[in-house]
Design a protein around this motif. Sequence first.
Motif, PDB file in Angstrom:
ATOM      1  N   CYS A  83       0.818  -1.219   0.000  1.00  0.00           N
ATOM      2  CA  CYS A  83       0.000   0.000   0.000  1.00  0.00           C
ATOM      3  C   CYS A  83       0.850   1.266   0.000  1.00  0.00           C
ATOM      4  O   CYS A  83       0.427   2.318  -0.464  1.00  0.00           O
ATOM      5  CB  CYS A  83      -0.972  -0.017   1.190  1.00  0.00           C
ATOM      6  N   GLY A  84       2.069   1.183   0.566  1.00  0.00           N
ATOM      7  CA  GLY A  84       2.947   2.347   0.590  1.00  0.00           C
ATOM      8  C   GLY A  84       2.587   3.385   1.643  1.00  0.00           C
ATOM      9  O   GLY A  84       3.291   4.385   1.793  1.00  0.00           O
ATOM     10  N   GLU A  85       1.509   3.153   2.386  1.00  0.00           N
ATOM     11  CA  GLU A  85       1.011   4.179   3.313  1.00  0.00           C
ATOM     12  C   GLU A  85       0.929   3.738   4.760  1.00  0.00           C
ATOM     13  O   GLU A  85       0.890   4.585   5.659  1.00  0.00           O
ATOM     14  CB  GLU A  85      -0.394   4.619   2.864  1.00  0.00           C
ATOM     15  N   CYS A  86       0.865   2.455   5.020  1.00  0.00           N
ATOM     16  CA  CYS A  86       0.663   1.999   6.403  1.00  0.00           C
ATOM     17  C   CYS A  86       1.966   2.171   7.203  1.00  0.00           C
ATOM     18  O   CYS A  86       3.029   2.472   6.650  1.00  0.00           O
ATOM     19  CB  CYS A  86       0.202   0.545   6.421  1.00  0.00           C
TER      20      CYS A  86
ATOM     21  N   CYS B 154       4.766  -0.079   5.874  1.00  0.00           N
ATOM     22  CA  CYS B 154       5.348   0.387   4.610  1.00  0.00           C
ATOM     23  C   CYS B 154       6.236   1.615   4.839  1.00  0.00           C
ATOM     24  O   CYS B 154       7.286   1.753   4.216  1.00  0.00           O
ATOM     25  CB  CYS B 154       4.244   0.728   3.615  1.00  0.00           C
TER      26      CYS B 154
ATOM     27  N   CYS C 200       3.194  -5.399   5.326  1.00  0.00           N
ATOM     28  CA  CYS C 200       2.009  -4.621   4.943  1.00  0.00           C
ATOM     29  C   CYS C 200       0.762  -5.514   4.943  1.00  0.00           C
ATOM     30  O   CYS C 200       0.748  -6.583   4.337  1.00  0.00           O
ATOM     31  CB  CYS C 200       2.210  -4.033   3.536  1.00  0.00           C
TER      32      CYS C 200
HETATM   33 ZN   LIG Z   1       1.368  -1.030   3.646  1.00  0.00          ZN
END
Ligand SMILES: [Zn+2]
Length: 330
Positions: free
Chosen positions: A91-94, A97, A105
């Motif tokens: 996701c690149g956002e959690c 990540c 993730c």
């Molecule tokens: Zn993530």
Amino acid sequence: MRAMVLTRPRQGLREADLPRPKPGPGQVLVRIRACAVCRTDLHVLDGELKGPKLPLVPGHEIVGQIVECGASARRFAAGARIGIPWLGWTCGECAFCRSGRENLCGQARFTGYTLDGGYAEFAVADQRYCFPLPDLYSDAEAAPLLCAGLIGYRSLLKAGDAKRIGLYGFGAAAHIVAQVARHQGRQVYAFTRPGDQEAQLFARELGAVWAGDSDHPPPERLDAAIVFAPVGRLVLEALRAVDKGGRVVCGGIHMSEIPTFPYELLWGERSVCSVANLTRRDGEEFLALAPKVPVHTTVQKFPLAAANEALGRLREGKLTGAAALIPGEN
Ligand SMILES: [Zn+2]
Ligand SMILES: [Zn+2]
């Protein structure tokens, strides 16, 4: 009944007639040159890993040549050879990540599990999760680097600076890790299925200082052990084998239940941990290191249509090193 990989004969089909997925904007379409066979594929087929995409194309150690790039995919050129690993999207956002732990993730997608994989002629992948591959390796030789190598490398990192290191289960991952560990000046102790002389000989050829049956203790206490075989009781054998302060790393995605055990096995600041998935950084580090060692992979090739035979041999422990499926071979 066990799940099987469905393979269809392709005789008489021109390549242009083969079904090929369309790459999305950030994706690349590859023609698959080789896809290695991993124990995880069996766990998926056996239903031990929950919630796979269905129907599913398994396989997550893909070597392919790019035939088409999506509209915004500019990282690789058409014709480039790339590797597609297990980690297919995050996701690149959690919090995971954003802290360099994209392997954890919660929304991650995985090649050959929640995304279609490499037991096929073509595959699509998000370009951001693909790797350029070292030229030293042929397509089949490079394939097992992409999971056996990467996960093995991450497992070795978790073992810290252990000098004497035990490897339980001497399959695809261990045969690579043994070479890296030796290169780093460590001593490798290889544990195989009881009586598997062939695997023990293979381990010694790759530089293990000792190789023996997994139900017997090593000649001296170890500093760490990595359990690659999906057998829970080996965690206890490994705890018995490590010295005080030693760590036991579980390198597989699934294993049978770990039996209960007396606290004294863990006492003495021993620890047990697992390794989950990989980060792109692991991949970059390992793929830079492998040709320097240099790691040599032992690969048994199977035609794509013989996927079930390759999986059967893996299940029975009858492979030396790794297996790879090669599309277009008979
Ligand atoms: Zn993530
Ligand atoms: Zn794997």
